[in-house]
Each structure stands twice: as structure tokens, then as C-alpha cells.
Design an enzyme around this catalytic site. Structure first.
Site, short mmCIF file in Angstrom:
data_model
loop_
_atom_site.label_atom_id
_atom_site.label_comp_id
_atom_site.label_asym_id
_atom_site.label_seq_id
_atom_site.Cartn_x
_atom_site.Cartn_y
_atom_site.Cartn_z
N ASP A 113 6.18 5.18 -3.32
CA ASP A 113 4.64 5.16 -2.87
C ASP A 113 4.84 6.67 -2.56
OD1 ASP A 113 2.09 5.09 -1.90
OD2 ASP A 113 2.73 4.47 0.03
N ARG A 150 -3.10 13.71 -10.00
CA ARG A 150 -2.38 12.51 -9.65
C ARG A 150 -1.29 12.21 -10.64
NH1 ARG A 150 -3.83 9.65 -5.36
NH2 ARG A 150 -2.69 7.83 -6.35
N HIS A 177 3.00 11.25 -10.33
CA HIS A 177 3.60 9.97 -11.13
C HIS A 177 4.79 10.47 -12.05
CE1 HIS A 177 0.76 7.47 -9.20
NE2 HIS A 177 -0.24 7.61 -10.04
N GLU A 228 -3.03 -4.95 -8.38
CA GLU A 228 -4.12 -4.25 -7.85
C GLU A 228 -4.17 -2.86 -8.40
OE1 GLU A 228 -1.93 -5.63 -5.53
OE2 GLU A 228 -2.96 -7.67 -5.52
N LEU A 243 24.52 -2.57 -12.93
CA LEU A 243 23.61 -3.03 -11.78
C LEU A 243 22.28 -3.58 -12.44
CD1 LEU A 243 21.68 -1.78 -9.28
CD2 LEU A 243 20.88 -0.14 -10.71
N ARG A 251 3.89 -1.07 5.37
CA ARG A 251 3.28 -2.51 5.04
C ARG A 251 3.98 -2.76 3.52
NH1 ARG A 251 -1.20 0.92 4.77
NH2 ARG A 251 -1.48 1.77 2.47
N SER A 276 2.26 -4.43 1.01
CA SER A 276 1.35 -4.32 -0.11
C SER A 276 1.67 -5.32 -1.15
CB SER A 276 1.47 -2.72 -0.61
OG SER A 276 1.01 -2.00 0.20
N GLU A 318 15.42 -6.69 5.48
CA GLU A 318 15.31 -5.68 6.60
C GLU A 318 14.45 -4.48 5.91
OE1 GLU A 318 16.62 -5.50 9.44
OE2 GLU A 318 17.69 -7.16 9.31
C1 FPP Z 1 2.24 4.72 -5.78
O1 FPP Z 1 1.97 6.10 -5.63
C2 FPP Z 1 2.81 4.90 -7.25
C3 FPP Z 1 2.36 4.04 -8.25
C4 FPP Z 1 1.21 3.26 -8.20
C5 FPP Z 1 2.99 4.32 -9.59
C6 FPP Z 1 4.50 4.32 -9.55
C7 FPP Z 1 4.89 4.77 -10.95
C8 FPP Z 1 5.90 5.55 -11.11
C9 FPP Z 1 6.88 6.16 -9.99
C10 FPP Z 1 6.21 6.26 -12.55
C11 FPP Z 1 6.61 5.12 -13.62
C12 FPP Z 1 7.59 4.23 -13.24
C13 FPP Z 1 8.72 4.05 -14.05
C14 FPP Z 1 9.61 2.98 -13.59
C15 FPP Z 1 9.34 4.97 -14.95
P1 FPP Z 1 0.39 6.33 -5.08
O2 FPP Z 1 -0.18 6.82 -6.25
O3 FPP Z 1 -0.45 5.43 -4.63
O4 FPP Z 1 0.48 7.65 -3.99
P2 FPP Z 1 -0.44 7.87 -2.83
O5 FPP Z 1 -0.29 6.69 -1.99
O6 FPP Z 1 -0.08 9.13 -2.19
O7 FPP Z 1 -1.84 8.29 -3.32
#
Ligand code: FPP
Length: 260
Positions: free
Chosen positions: A41, A54, A58, A88, A151, A214, A216, A227
Site C-alpha cells: 500500500d 498514480r 505502481h 474492489e 520460496l 486494516r 482491507s 501477527e
Molecule cells: C495499493 O496502493 C496498491 C495497489 C492497488 C497496486 C499494487 C500493485 C503493484 C505494486 C504493482 C504490480 C504488482 C506486481 C506483483 C508486479 P494505493 O494505490 O492504494 O496507494 P494509496 O493508498 O497511496 O493511494
């Protein structure tokens, strides 16, 4: 050869975890989790802080995935589950969803090339709603890495804990209806065996960076006695050092599983 647990112990003792630990601290038995779950996150906030879109957050977050996976493998962690896209997350703007899916495509292309990492990749979640080319690549990566022993990396994609429980409940209802099992056969282990993570241990430790506290909808059934470690670092800034900090906090927890 020095065992991995011993190495971890030495790293804690030598201050290698970057923590403020007393010099004379004696860690007789450092417990490493068998299974770690991470809610990745904070990508959006990381990008916003830099005035970037954004998707840039990512992209940076995707880069961290390899470092953390290798670190877990090298420390002897058996299972790592990364929450990449929730049931979601479809409600986000299409451009953001497409951006995440493209990053996953790129990640899978890279993973196909580097089969010498000794990481077994599995996907958990409802994959039939994903684009066909993505499903095909996921299947190929799962098949190609099935024999790897280092792993087990679960990537949770279109995953929701409630959705997983509904999916399991439907399977169980069919089994009862067909007479294959009795309702009294349903117990903890039976339900676990109907989840996407069937055959895997529950996560001992769940880490959520970004400061949010949380779950989520992440591994709701499996998290019963996990934990939880919440950290004030955004996922794109997460490093192996932060992971080891979380492991050190975990090692200090007293796990009683409802007993004394
Ligand atoms: C949550 O942060 C993150 C996501 C919904 C996407 C996670 C995806 C990646 C890390 C990239 C792809 C994954 C792999 C395995 C290659 P957010 O966007 O909700 O952050 P914010 O709460 O700061 O808005």
C-alpha cells in the site's frame, strides 16, 4: 554452513537490522515466520508526493517486488503472499487499472525469462475475470516454476478474502448436496482446503506499509492468528531493511493462539 536462522540471529545481534537494540541483547531463538503476507500500500501517495501520476507509484512499487521476494527466499521464508489487486480495485479509473495490469504483464514477461531464481509463483484470486493473455501468462509461469523449491510466491490478483470464502462455501455446499461429504465433516481444515491457499500454512505475519491499519479484505480466514505489523513507510520505499525490521518485531511477539 551457517543456518539461515543463525544468520538472522547474528544480524539482529550485530545491529544489522537498523534497529535501536541494546548491545547485549541475547536472542536465543529468533523465530522466522513460515509465511509472510504483505499488503503493498501507498503507491498513490508516493506518486502524489512527487507530483507524478498514480501509475508511476505502481511502477516503482512493482520494482520493489523483486527485491523483497529475493530477500525472503534468501532468508529461508517458505511462503510470501503479495496483495497486488483486490476485488474492489476494479472501481478505480480504467487508466489506473490498465496501468496495473500492464505492470503485471511486464512482471510476468520478466519472470518467464528468469526461471533460475528458484521461486515458485502461484496466483490466488478469481482469475477468469482477467484478460485472456494475462491468464495464459499466469498459467505458464505457474507451470514453469512448479518444481522450484526456494520460496512460494503467491500473487493475490483480483483477490478478496470474502470472495475467497464465498467461493469455498459454494464448493462445500455442492459437496454436501451431492452427498460426497456430511455437513459434520466441515471443520477448520476442511474449509482451509477449499481456499486458494489450500495446502499452505496460514500467514504468521502480515505487514502493511503506508500507515493504514486494516486488513482491507486480505486473507480474512487465514489471518485469524497472524501477527500484524503496520509500518510508516510507503510501499515504493519499502526495502529489505524494513522487512527485517518487521521480522524483528515479529520475533518479539508472544503467540498464544488463544491459549496461555
Ligand atoms: C495499493 O496502493 C496498491 C495497489 C492497488 C497496486 C499494487 C500493485 C503493484 C505494486 C504493482 C504490480 C504488482 C506486481 C506483483 C508486479 P494505493 O494505490 O492504494 O496507494 P494509496 O493508498 O497511496 O493511494
Amino acid at each position: 554452513m551457517i543456518g539461515l536462522r543463525r544468520l538472522f540471529y547474528l544480524a539482529v545481534r550485530s545491529g544489522g537490522m537498523g534497529l535501536n537494540m541494546p548491545e547485549n541483547r541475547v536472542v536465543e531463538d529468533v523465530r522466522l515466520p513460515r509465511h509472510i503476507g504483505i499488503i503493498m500500500d501507498g503507491n498513490g501517495r508516493w506518486a502524489a508526493k512527487r507530483g507524478l501520476p498514480r501509475t508511476a507509484g505502481h511502477k516503482q512499487g512493482a520494482k520493489v517486488v523483486g527485491d523483497i521476494t529475493r530477500c525472503c527466499r534468501d532468508m529461508g521464508i517458505q511462503y510470501l503472499t503479495l496483495f497486488a489487486f483486490s476485488t474492489e480495485n476494479w472501481s478505480r479509473p480504467k487508466s489506473e487499472v490498465d496501468g496495473i495490469m500492464d505492470l503485471l504483464r511486464e512482471y510476468l514477461r520478466e519472470t518467464e525469462k528468469y526461471q533460475d531464481e528458484n521461486v515458485r509463483t502461484c496466483f490466488i484470486g478469481e482469475r477468469t475475470l482477467l484478460a485472456q493473455d494475462l491468464q495464459d501468462r499466469m498459467k505458464k509461469v505457474e507451470e514453469d516454476s512448479a518444481g522450484h523449491t526456494g520460496l512460494c510466491l503467491n500473487i493475490a490478483l483480483n483477490y478478496g478474502g470474502r470472495d475467497e470464502i464465498i467461493h469455498a462455501t459454494r464448493q462445500i455446499a455442492e459437496l454436501v448436496k451431492s452427498g460426497a461429504i456430511l455437513s459434520t465433516d466441515i471443520d477448520d481444515d476442511f474449509v482451509s482446503s477449499c481456499l486458494y491457499t489450500a495446502g499452505q500454512p496460514d500467514p504468521d505475519l502480515i505487514i502493511r506499509p503506508s500507515g493504514e491499519q486494516r486488513l482491507s479484505n486480505f486473507m480474512l480466514w487465514q489471518a485469524a492468528y497472524s501477527e500484524l505489523v503496520f509500518m510508516d513507510v510507503l510501499w515504493p520505499d519499502f526495502t529489505p531493511k524494513r522487512l527485517k525490521q518487521a521480522l524483528s518485531l515479529y520475533a518479539d511477539r508472544s503467540r498464544r493462539f488463544g491459549g496461555l
